[in-house]
Design a protein around this motif. Structure first.
Motif, mmCIF file in Angstrom:
data_model
loop_
_atom_site.group_PDB
_atom_site.id
_atom_site.type_symbol
_atom_site.label_atom_id
_atom_site.label_comp_id
_atom_site.label_asym_id
_atom_site.label_seq_id
_atom_site.Cartn_x
_atom_site.Cartn_y
_atom_site.Cartn_z
ATOM 1 N N GLY A 121 4.729 -0.948 -2.926
ATOM 2 C CA GLY A 121 3.912 -0.608 -1.771
ATOM 3 C C GLY A 121 2.984 0.560 -2.006
ATOM 4 O O GLY A 121 2.092 0.831 -1.186
ATOM 5 N N SER B 163 0.233 3.034 -4.386
ATOM 6 C CA SER B 163 -1.105 2.817 -4.937
ATOM 7 C C SER B 163 -1.300 3.639 -6.206
ATOM 8 O O SER B 163 -0.676 4.696 -6.380
ATOM 9 C CB SER B 163 -2.176 3.237 -3.913
ATOM 10 N N SER C 103 -6.672 -9.358 -2.907
ATOM 11 C CA SER C 103 -6.521 -8.636 -1.634
ATOM 12 C C SER C 103 -6.025 -7.214 -1.835
ATOM 13 O O SER C 103 -6.019 -6.411 -0.886
ATOM 14 C CB SER C 103 -5.552 -9.387 -0.717
ATOM 15 N N ARG C 104 -5.615 -6.878 -3.066
ATOM 16 C CA ARG C 104 -4.984 -5.574 -3.302
ATOM 17 C C ARG C 104 -5.718 -4.712 -4.323
ATOM 18 O O ARG C 104 -5.586 -3.487 -4.285
ATOM 19 C CB ARG C 104 -3.543 -5.789 -3.782
ATOM 20 N N ASN D 12 -3.670 -1.257 -4.783
ATOM 21 C CA ASN D 12 -2.918 -0.927 -3.566
ATOM 22 C C ASN D 12 -1.775 -1.911 -3.362
ATOM 23 O O ASN D 12 -1.769 -2.999 -3.937
ATOM 24 C CB ASN D 12 -3.854 -0.949 -2.359
ATOM 25 N N HIS D 13 -0.848 -1.521 -2.529
ATOM 26 C CA HIS D 13 0.297 -2.387 -2.192
ATOM 27 C C HIS D 13 0.934 -2.958 -3.464
ATOM 28 O O HIS D 13 1.153 -4.166 -3.581
ATOM 29 C CB HIS D 13 -0.146 -3.511 -1.263
ATOM 30 N N GLU E 65 3.300 -4.181 -6.400
ATOM 31 C CA GLU E 65 4.529 -4.963 -6.409
ATOM 32 C C GLU E 65 5.177 -4.851 -7.783
ATOM 33 O O GLU E 65 4.486 -4.599 -8.786
ATOM 34 C CB GLU E 65 4.202 -6.428 -6.106
#
Length: 128
Positions: A15, A17, A66-67, A84-85, A87
């Motif tokens: 989660g 960055s 999207s990240r 970002n975000h 995983e």
């Protein structure tokens, strides 16, 4: 001699960055397309994103679109990959690569064979 150096990797919790930087020496980057690649343990190197020499064209792999965001600041001779975000599956060594691309209307690719100059990589580990 064109040299590119990655920085900004590290250990981050899921989660979180990170912003990776790709800095050049020996050349100004505004005539070079830049690609970011990742190589996870036991896997082949895979293209993540690229940006044209002008910055007018970018491409990001669908699975991270999207990240992740790619950008460049030619005044600082640096290209960035904002992630970002994050995983656990993003854990990998991230490489930047440069290819001479003097025409501003030319795009970029995420294919490793299109790039001549490679950095040593920066480790990104996503873990709690």
């Amino acid at each position: 001699q064109v040299q590119v150096v990655e920085s900004g990797g590290g250990l981050v919790q899921p989660g979180g960055s990170l912003r990776l930087s790709c800095a050049a020496s020996g050349v100004t980057l505004d005539h070079y397309a830049i690609g970011w690649f990742q190589q996870a343990p036991g896997k082949e190197r895979e293209g993540v994103s690229c940006i044209s020499s002008s910055g007018g064209y970018t491409d990001v792999r669908d699975s991270v679109k999207s990240r992740f965001t790619i950008s460049r600041d030619n005044a600082k001779n640096t290209v960035y990959l904002q992630m970002n975000h994050l995983e656990p599956e993003d854990t990998a060594v991230y490489y930047c690569a440069a290819q001479f691309s003097p025409f501003p209307t030319t795009g970029c690719t995420r294919e490793s064979y299109d790039y001549k100059y490679w950095g040593q990589g920066t480790q990104v580990t996503v873990s709690s």
